[in-house]
Design a protein around this motif. Structure first.
Motif, PDB file in Angstrom:
ATOM      1  N   GLU A   1      -6.898 -27.378 -22.146  1.00  0.00           N
ATOM      2  CA  GLU A   1      -6.056 -28.174 -23.039  1.00  0.00           C
ATOM      3  C   GLU A   1      -5.950 -27.531 -24.420  1.00  0.00           C
ATOM      4  O   GLU A   1      -4.870 -27.465 -24.988  1.00  0.00           O
ATOM      5  CB  GLU A   1      -6.605 -29.607 -23.162  1.00  0.00           C
ATOM      6  N   LEU A   2      -7.088 -27.083 -24.921  1.00  0.00           N
ATOM      7  CA  LEU A   2      -7.077 -26.477 -26.254  1.00  0.00           C
ATOM      8  C   LEU A   2      -6.231 -25.202 -26.263  1.00  0.00           C
ATOM      9  O   LEU A   2      -5.432 -24.977 -27.172  1.00  0.00           O
ATOM     10  CB  LEU A   2      -8.505 -26.185 -26.721  1.00  0.00           C
ATOM     11  N   PHE A   3      -6.382 -24.372 -25.237  1.00  0.00           N
ATOM     12  CA  PHE A   3      -5.568 -23.157 -25.174  1.00  0.00           C
ATOM     13  C   PHE A   3      -4.082 -23.501 -25.105  1.00  0.00           C
ATOM     14  O   PHE A   3      -3.262 -22.858 -25.768  1.00  0.00           O
ATOM     15  CB  PHE A   3      -5.957 -22.274 -23.985  1.00  0.00           C
ATOM     16  N   ALA A   4      -3.726 -24.498 -24.322  1.00  0.00           N
ATOM     17  CA  ALA A   4      -2.319 -24.895 -24.210  1.00  0.00           C
ATOM     18  C   ALA A   4      -1.764 -25.324 -25.570  1.00  0.00           C
ATOM     19  O   ALA A   4      -0.633 -24.956 -25.930  1.00  0.00           O
ATOM     20  CB  ALA A   4      -2.162 -26.023 -23.191  1.00  0.00           C
ATOM     21  N   LEU A   5      -2.547 -26.055 -26.342  1.00  0.00           N
ATOM     22  CA  LEU A   5      -2.100 -26.483 -27.667  1.00  0.00           C
ATOM     23  C   LEU A   5      -1.962 -25.294 -28.620  1.00  0.00           C
ATOM     24  O   LEU A   5      -0.996 -25.209 -29.387  1.00  0.00           O
ATOM     25  CB  LEU A   5      -3.054 -27.521 -28.244  1.00  0.00           C
ATOM     26  N   ILE A  19      -7.368 -16.388 -23.965  1.00  0.00           N
ATOM     27  CA  ILE A  19      -8.408 -17.184 -23.328  1.00  0.00           C
ATOM     28  C   ILE A  19      -9.298 -16.245 -22.514  1.00  0.00           C
ATOM     29  O   ILE A  19      -8.820 -15.231 -21.999  1.00  0.00           O
ATOM     30  CB  ILE A  19      -7.785 -18.310 -22.461  1.00  0.00           C
ATOM     31  N   SER A  20     -10.561 -16.584 -22.424  1.00  0.00           N
ATOM     32  CA  SER A  20     -11.514 -15.776 -21.662  1.00  0.00           C
ATOM     33  C   SER A  20     -11.106 -15.739 -20.195  1.00  0.00           C
ATOM     34  O   SER A  20     -10.548 -16.710 -19.686  1.00  0.00           O
ATOM     35  CB  SER A  20     -12.902 -16.390 -21.813  1.00  0.00           C
ATOM     36  N   PRO A  21     -11.329 -14.668 -19.503  1.00  0.00           N
ATOM     37  CA  PRO A  21     -12.119 -13.506 -19.928  1.00  0.00           C
ATOM     38  C   PRO A  21     -11.250 -12.436 -20.584  1.00  0.00           C
ATOM     39  O   PRO A  21     -10.267 -11.984 -20.020  1.00  0.00           O
ATOM     40  CB  PRO A  21     -12.695 -12.977 -18.620  1.00  0.00           C
ATOM     41  N   ILE A  22     -11.597 -12.089 -21.791  1.00  0.00           N
ATOM     42  CA  ILE A  22     -11.025 -10.933 -22.472  1.00  0.00           C
ATOM     43  C   ILE A  22     -12.109 -10.373 -23.379  1.00  0.00           C
ATOM     44  O   ILE A  22     -12.781 -11.121 -24.094  1.00  0.00           O
ATOM     45  CB  ILE A  22      -9.732 -11.261 -23.255  1.00  0.00           C
ATOM     46  N   ASP A  23     -12.306  -9.085 -23.310  1.00  0.00           N
ATOM     47  CA  ASP A  23     -13.323  -8.445 -24.140  1.00  0.00           C
ATOM     48  C   ASP A  23     -12.825  -8.276 -25.560  1.00  0.00           C
ATOM     49  O   ASP A  23     -11.650  -7.962 -25.788  1.00  0.00           O
ATOM     50  CB  ASP A  23     -13.687  -7.068 -23.586  1.00  0.00           C
ATOM     51  N   ALA A  31     -19.725  -5.955 -27.847  1.00  0.00           N
ATOM     52  CA  ALA A  31     -18.533  -6.549 -27.257  1.00  0.00           C
ATOM     53  C   ALA A  31     -18.888  -7.964 -26.816  1.00  0.00           C
ATOM     54  O   ALA A  31     -19.993  -8.216 -26.342  1.00  0.00           O
ATOM     55  CB  ALA A  31     -18.049  -5.728 -26.073  1.00  0.00           C
ATOM     56  N   VAL A  32     -17.952  -8.882 -27.002  1.00  0.00           N
ATOM     57  CA  VAL A  32     -18.171 -10.283 -26.637  1.00  0.00           C
ATOM     58  C   VAL A  32     -16.960 -10.785 -25.860  1.00  0.00           C
ATOM     59  O   VAL A  32     -15.911 -10.140 -25.852  1.00  0.00           O
ATOM     60  CB  VAL A  32     -18.401 -11.166 -27.892  1.00  0.00           C
ATOM     61  N   GLN A  33     -17.119 -11.932 -25.235  1.00  0.00           N
ATOM     62  CA  GLN A  33     -16.010 -12.609 -24.565  1.00  0.00           C
ATOM     63  C   GLN A  33     -15.970 -14.057 -25.050  1.00  0.00           C
ATOM     64  O   GLN A  33     -16.515 -14.948 -24.406  1.00  0.00           O
ATOM     65  CB  GLN A  33     -16.177 -12.575 -23.045  1.00  0.00           C
ATOM     66  N   PRO A  34     -15.315 -14.298 -26.190  1.00  0.00           N
ATOM     67  CA  PRO A  34     -15.198 -15.678 -26.674  1.00  0.00           C
ATOM     68  C   PRO A  34     -14.387 -16.512 -25.684  1.00  0.00           C
ATOM     69  O   PRO A  34     -13.591 -15.985 -24.915  1.00  0.00           O
ATOM     70  CB  PRO A  34     -14.444 -15.547 -27.993  1.00  0.00           C
ATOM     71  N   VAL A  38      -7.793 -16.084 -31.489  1.00  0.00           N
ATOM     72  CA  VAL A  38      -6.446 -15.872 -32.004  1.00  0.00           C
ATOM     73  C   VAL A  38      -6.466 -14.561 -32.783  1.00  0.00           C
ATOM     74  O   VAL A  38      -7.317 -14.353 -33.646  1.00  0.00           O
ATOM     75  CB  VAL A  38      -5.986 -17.035 -32.917  1.00  0.00           C
ATOM     76  N   VAL A  39      -5.521 -13.679 -32.441  1.00  0.00           N
ATOM     77  CA  VAL A  39      -5.384 -12.388 -33.099  1.00  0.00           C
ATOM     78  C   VAL A  39      -4.053 -12.374 -33.841  1.00  0.00           C
ATOM     79  O   VAL A  39      -3.011 -12.690 -33.260  1.00  0.00           O
ATOM     80  CB  VAL A  39      -5.430 -11.232 -32.066  1.00  0.00           C
TER      81      VAL A  39
END
Length: 155
Positions: A1-5, A19-23, A31-34, A38-39
């Motif tokens: 829901e949060l990603f959609a908003l 949205i995860s998974p993305i390095d 390296a992390v996967q939040p 937002v970039v």
């Protein structure tokens, strides 16, 4: 829901939510996967990962990740220069918005499912948390109720 908003909000704008998974290569060695990010600098987006600190990072807390997100990742994100960090706790519903100032995070706001979350980095972004947190099943959470002190209070 949060990603959609977030996706709906940033559509047609210069910033992009992921949205995860993305390095995310946060430093030369880390390296992390939040859960969400937002970039706003398109040059950070590569075919395989995000290079450098995002403008916003969101972590959804769980019992198994809470310490890692609140301690290790918080320190790593602050040192790398992530400007805004959200900690989302699904139950009991709580969203904390942290802003980076002089290398440390300060709490910009704390919100429950009844509130509208506002972002210091994106002032036009206002999210009704009723849309994010699932409706309660009727169970209420006991809130701290302080008892009156055993002494008289003037006034």
């Amino acid at each position: 829901e949060l990603f959609a908003l977030l996706h709906a909000h940033f559509k047609g704008r210069s910033c992009r939510p992921f949205i995860s998974p993305i390095d995310v290569r946060i430093t030369e060695y880390d390296a992390v996967q939040p859960d969400l990010l937002v970039v706003c600098d398109e040059s950070q987006i590569t075919p395989t990962h995000i290079e450098g600190p995002p403008t916003l990072v969101v972590e959804v807390l769980s019992p198994s990740t809470q310490r890692h997100d609140r301690v290790r990742k918080l320190r790593l994100y602050a040192a790398a220069g992530v400007g805004e960090y959200w900690l989302i706790q699904p139950y009991p519903a709580l969203a904390e918005v942290l802003s980076l100032e002089n290398g440390s995070y300060l709490i910009s706001g704390a919100y429950t499912e009844k509130d509208t979350l506002t972002s210091p980095s994106f002032p036009e972004l206002a999210l009704s948390l009723q849309e994010i947190f699932p409706p309660s099943d009727g169970e209420t959470i006991d809130e701290v109720r302080e008892t009156p002190p055993p002494y008289a209070i003037p006034g």
